[in-house]
Design an enzyme around this catalytic site. Structure first.
Site, PDB file in Angstrom:
ATOM      1  N   SER A 250      53.271  -7.920  10.629  1.00 53.09           N
ATOM      2  CA  SER A 250      53.165  -8.762   9.448  1.00 53.09           C
ATOM      3  C   SER A 250      51.698  -8.884   9.069  1.00 53.09           C
ATOM      4  O   SER A 250      50.821  -8.364   9.768  1.00 53.09           O
ATOM      5  CB  SER A 250      53.745 -10.141   9.730  1.00 53.09           C
ATOM      6  OG  SER A 250      52.887 -10.820  10.624  1.00 53.09           O
ATOM      7  N   LYS A 251      51.471  -9.586   7.988  1.00 53.81           N
ATOM      8  CA  LYS A 251      50.114  -9.669   7.440  1.00 53.81           C
ATOM      9  C   LYS A 251      49.100 -10.184   8.455  1.00 53.81           C
ATOM     10  O   LYS A 251      47.932  -9.830   8.392  1.00 53.81           O
ATOM     11  CB  LYS A 251      50.112 -10.564   6.208  1.00 53.81           C
ATOM     12  CG  LYS A 251      50.582  -9.812   4.987  1.00 53.81           C
ATOM     13  CD  LYS A 251      50.147 -10.491   3.708  1.00 53.81           C
ATOM     14  CE  LYS A 251      50.656  -9.697   2.518  1.00 53.81           C
ATOM     15  NZ  LYS A 251      51.314 -10.529   1.541  1.00 53.81           N
TER      16      LYS A 251
END
Ligand code: GLU
Length: 477
Positions: A250-251
């Site tokens: 994820s980010k």
């Protein structure tokens, strides 16, 4: 859900795969890998690879978000066959299928109200059970004439469903665990679950290769195929990509959109493609795999069952390899683009000439670009702090001698300039490095650069002499 060992089997009909991204604003690394596996599987089996944009979320599916996917795929060389299909435009067809399923008894109109659903949800929560809607309208025939309704699937309630997944193996779910999912909302719009199946069927998709976060959906989608009497696809649910800490990528692990790898990290598409290929699929110990070989070797039996971890170091290592293997013209064009010199032929040819000496050291296109800065720097050069001490002490005297020796060179090439620089070192009774270091700083402003004779040639005689002269105290000082 239970699973047994997987078995890979050869397809028995002409293969059609597809990549079906929902536009989010960028092409996710995991999506890019899914697309790549679909492409390779189709090409390996002489089949077709289609692209469907799942644009039913109207707020997110903007033109730039769609372009980001198309551009990302083109950049990675993930060329799809035929026109891309847009899901939203097919809503009427999806509704038509739902109505056909109502007519055949495989789906039904459900008039449950929001309050009734809330009560069911609360009861499920109290019993610590997930909400599985089996509506009383499944069997009722006293349909009210003017009340809103949704169309629900009449899902199987008994027995079990087994999917022979090409990656996960045989996975079985008890049908009692499934619900009567909504196919059409009360405003008549289709749900995602219905749209995916109708589109896959209509596009002739034979193999659904996608992230394993969709495995549960497969059990809810299969009854739709069965209700319509459509050929069921072969499923292959591939494990997701995780970050270095083992959590789903994820980010917070850094960039997840592929354009950041291109723009911010200077990664070449071949390197990213090769890296994504190796992430979850293997062919012996091979690390560097050309696309043609990937097509020849790719099959689903060598796709791993466990999640793979994204490793930026490995990607950068592969990138260095691909930079060295890339021809100078293309590298020069990429650097010219970064520098905004696309239309400057003079500077482009300087870049081209510099590539052989610069590319062995660069791990990415940004480093390569950065390493060309000295070529276009304006005089007098800015000298980096770390290099300044190299201009102290004897340096000005040595530079003055270098200037004299090099000024006498007319046939300017690496050999003649090397002879001149060596003669200065010998006459001064010092090692070549002691002369070369201040010369490097004078010519590039840095402590490191390509070979010093290459630098002299790349800069040319006049510019080299002028840069050296900038560091010689004026006579009489
Ligand atoms: N649109 C879905 C996604 O982006 C993929 C659906 C599918 O592959 O079946 O996750």
């Amino acid at each position: 859900m239970s699973a047994t060992d997987k078995t890979a089997s050869a397809p028995d009909r002409a293969v059609v795969t597809r990549f079906a991204p929902s536009p989010t604003g960028f092409l996710h690394l995991g999506g890019a890998r899914t697309a790549l596996f679909n492409l390779l599987y189709a090409r390996h089996h002489g089949g077709t690879f289609r692209l469907r944009i799942e644009d039913t979320d109207r707020a997110r599916s903007t033109q730039p978000a769609i372009e980001a996917i198309l551009n990302g795929m083109r950049w990675l060389g993930l060329d799809w066959d035929g026109e891309e299909v847009f899901q939203f435009a097919r809503a009427d067809r999806h509704a038509e299928v739902a109505h056909a399923m109502v007519a055949s008894g495989h789906a039904y109109r459900c008039y449950l109200t929001q309050e009734e659903l809330e009560a069911m949800r609360a009861a499920a929560q109290a019993a610590k059970q997930p909400l599985r809607v089996r509506s009383p309208w499944r069997d009722r025939t006293d349909h009210p004439a003017d009340k809103p309704f949704v169309v629900r699937l009449r899902a199987p309630t008994e027995g079990a469903t087994t999917i022979h997944d090409e990656v996960q193996g045989a996975v079985t779910v008890q049908n009692a665990e499934l619900d009567d999912l909504v196919l059409l909302r009360s405003d008549g719009t289709p749900t995602y679950m219905l749209a995916v199946v109708v589109d896959d069927n209509d596009m002739g998709v034979t193999h659904v290769i996608r992230g394993d976060d969709h495995l549960n959906n497969a059990f809810r989608q299969l009854p739709i195929y069965r209700a319509m009497g459509w050929a069921e696809p072969v499923y292959a649910h591939i494990p997701l990509i995780h970050g270095s800490d083992g959590a789903k990528l994820s980010k917070r692990h850094g960039a997840v959109g592929i354009e950041a790898y291109r723009d911010d990290l200077g990664i070449l598409p071949e390197a990213l493609g090769n890296y994504l290929l190796r992430l979850g699929w293997g062919h012996g110990d091979d690390e560097i795999i050309a696309r043609e070989d990937a097509i020849r070797w790719f099959d689903l039996d060598a796709v791993g069952k466990s999640a793979s971890r994204f490793d930026l170091k490995k990607l950068e290592h592969l990138n260095g390899h691909y930079i060295r293997a890339t021809d100078d013209e293309r590298l020069a064009a990429l650097v010219a683009e970064k520098l905004g010199f696309d239309h400057d032929d003079t500077r482009r040819s300087i870049l081209l000439a510099a590539m052989p000496s610069l590319k062995p050291r660069a791990a990415n296109i940004n480093e390569l670009t950065e390493a060309t800065a000295f070529l276009f720097a304006a005089r007098p050069l800015m000298v980096e702090d770390a290099a300044r001490p190299l201009l102290d002490g004897d340096a000005p005297v040595l530079l003055a001698r270098l200037h004299t020796a090099l000024d006498a060179v007319h046939n300017w090439d690496t050999e003649t300039t090397e002879a001149a620089v060596r003669s200065v070192a010998e006459e001064a009774g010092v090692k070549l490095g002691q002369v070369a270091q201040p010369l490097r700083v004078a010519l590039t402003g840095r402590k490191t650069s390509p070979g010093i004779f290459d630098v002299l040639v790349l800069l040319g005689r006049d510019e080299s002499l002028a840069r050296i002269a900038d560091h010689i105290p004026a006579r009489g000082d």
